[in-house]
Design an enzyme around this catalytic site. Structure first.
Site, short mmCIF file in Angstrom:
data_model
loop_
_atom_site.label_atom_id
_atom_site.label_comp_id
_atom_site.label_asym_id
_atom_site.label_seq_id
_atom_site.Cartn_x
_atom_site.Cartn_y
_atom_site.Cartn_z
N ASP A 196 5.50 7.39 3.92
CA ASP A 196 5.89 8.38 2.89
C ASP A 196 7.05 9.27 3.36
OD1 ASP A 196 4.16 7.61 0.85
OD2 ASP A 196 2.52 8.84 1.61
N LYS A 215 -6.14 7.46 1.06
CA LYS A 215 -5.16 7.58 2.15
C LYS A 215 -5.74 8.21 3.42
CE LYS A 215 -0.78 7.77 -0.36
NZ LYS A 215 0.50 8.46 -0.47
#
Ligand code: ATR
Length: 275
Positions: free
Chosen positions: A105, A69
């Site tokens: 997210d 990520k």
């Protein structure tokens, strides 16, 4: 919309456990779209080549999970403000061989709470965030966006909590892990972002006695769905939100970017992912 076959994927290592193919395949089928979503195992040393292969093979985009990520950011051609602020990319769109990174997210976290606890008011009081790892970044950013007036971060390694106060030093305080029980006093929202409580890990030890009766307890761990923390919160008659919704909702914006349809999270999908 054209009938072009849209190829999408999730990259990570390990990747076998990922629920994302199940979620996206369900939506592709539901919306009768022509496309695929596969899990591609890409190791740390192979990220650049793995992404080059994905571009070469005509993919429209991909999700990024552990451990890429942060490292994917150096490979993206453009990263939006949201992902830049959070410091991580979990969703990439490919257009003319160029990579555009974003982060969904925070959206997933907030949307899960809004859908699961529709009366909940983020602006009503302080939030206590347990943990300061990768997931905490997106959660804290989202909390600030929702107008949470004060955030207390408590983490085993206090320096990491201290670092996260940089998002907004006036509103965020880092607290010693040993004091996590006491800091719950007057909390409106309590969130576990640590890996504690996950199957195979020890439970999160926290005394919820100081939490006010109106507090909402959310866990981002979803295996098991009812973590020890949530079970104890329920026993204390506190409101609870499980972690599965965050996983499902964070997938929605990526699906929309690639397929042009914003899909819904249904009970059917929840059950599918949990079994
Ligand atoms: P993620 O990216 O999913 O957030 P991570 O970056 O590895 O995962 O972070 C895991 C979080 O769980 C961290 O806050 C970690 O605390 P440290 O920063 O001190 O490592 C927390 N954590 C993991 N095991 C823990 C334990 N046994 N006790 C307390 N906190 C723990």
């Amino acid at each position: 919309m054209s009938n072009a076959f849209i190829k999408t994927a999730v990259i990570g290592h390990p990747i076998g456990h990922s629920k994302s193919p199940l979620i996206h395949s369900h939506w592709l089928e539901k919306h009768e779209l022509s496309g695929s979503y596969e899990a591609i195992d890409v190791s740390v040393d192979n990220l650049k080549q793995g992404v080059a292969d994905i571009i070469k093979n005509g993919f429209s985009g991909f999700n990024v999970t552990i451990p890429h990520k942060i490292s994917i950011m150096a490979i993206c051609d453009e990263i939006d403000g949201l992902a830049t602020t959070i410091g991580a990319v979990n969703t990439v769109t490919i257009k003319n061989g160029m990579l555009y990174g974003t982060n969904t997210d925070g959206f997933g976290f907030v949307e899960n709470i809004k859908r699961s606890a529709s009366d909940f008011d983020f602006t009503k009081g302080k939030a206590v965030v347990l943990g300061a790892g990768g997931a905490a970044n997106a959660v804290i950013y989202a909390l600030l966006q929702e107008g949470v007036p004060e955030i207390f971060i408590t983490n085993r390694t206090k320096e990491k909590a201290q670092k996260l106060t940089a998002f907004n030093p006036e509103k965020i305080k880092a607290i010693d892990w040993a004091l996590r029980h006491d800091v719950l006093e007057h909390a409106n929202l309590i969130i576990n972002t640590t890996s504690l409580g996950m199957a195979g890990n020890p439970p999160l030890e926290i005394n919820l006695r100081a939490a006010p009766a109106h507090a909402l307890v959310a866990d981002i761990v979803y295996a098991p769905l009812m973590t020890d923390l949530l079970t104890r919160a329920k026993a204390c008659k506190l409101h609870t939100v499980t972690g599965i919704g965050m996983l499902l909702h964070q997938a929605r914006p990526g699906f929309e970017l690639w397929n042009g349809v914003l899909p819904e999270v249904t009970e059917e999908l929840e059950q599918l992912v949990l079994t």
